[in-house]
Write a protein that holds these residues in place. Sequence first.
Motif: not given
Length: 333
Positions: A143-149, A22-26, A4-9, A48-52
């Motif tokens: 998206x660069x943050x998602x990749x860094x993660x 970013x969300x779709x990458x996660x 389970x990953x939390x994305x915050x904005x 957003x596609x990918x958000x549960x």
Amino acid sequence: MTRTVLVARLDNAGDVLLQGPLVRAVAAGAERVVFLASPQGTSAAGLLPGVDSVLTWHCPWIDGAPQPVDAADIAALTERVRAEGVDEAVISTSFHQSPLPLALVLRTAGVARVSAISVDYPGSLLDVRHRVDDDLPEPERALSLARAAGFELPPGDDGRLAVRRPLPAIDQPPGYVVLHPGASVPARAWPAERCAAAVDELTDAGWRVLVTGGPGERQLTAAVAGSRGVDLGGETSLAEMAALLDGAAAVVVGNTGPAHLAAAVGTPVVSLFSPVVPAVRWAPYGVPTVLLGDQSAPCRDTRARECPVPGHPCLSSVTAADVVAAVEKLVTA
């Protein structure tokens, strides 16, 4: 695969929509994605596609009208995050926002791995401290943050903005332009009298003009629509607004949430862009766009919420004829 990953904005709806790639990458590397959003951004997060699932929280260090810091409220958020079983978090912020207060809260909730863009020394609050050029478009920055993660877009994903489909059915025949006169920040709004003139000139050019706005903008949309436009102020949910924009030939809008919603459904945008923030970061992303407004005006890069220059010259210099010409350019391209 992370469980389970939390994305915050934690700011506005438009900012949330820009997190789509970013969300779709996660989501491609997680079993479940929980999105932490502000009350203003919750509906957008749900699109957003990918958000549960979506958690809503009013953040006192990011919201433009912040509530007092409340220890009980912070403790309740900690328990909500713990109850979601969050293993990892990706905190997305604008360049002027700090991720570190939220990182601290998430650490106390037991989140084992936290990633964010941070110019400040994070100590033990971040596992991934990403550094990035601030003059990237916001979706690419995120998206660069998602990749860094450690998260990558799945094969075939073009990295553009997107919303969940199918969208709600709307009862509007084709051949219309949407004009959205409001803005979340007054300094980014085209003057109402110019919006009204654009309705008339677009109608004269053969377009049916739908004027949209939120529940608090009904007086504005009625004045702008006049007797020739179709006033839809306060009549659409965010998902219905997406469907309305999806069917439009073009959207005329300032630098505000519906501009990014139009981009997320692939509709061309006439962007009435006040340069209080840089267009390179915040202009509609990934769709044909005509940018109008004096980008060298004295308000440039001030981040002003109220126009600091008498007469609002950056946008009052744009005429209704300019907008009609921009619409015609987009629909004939």
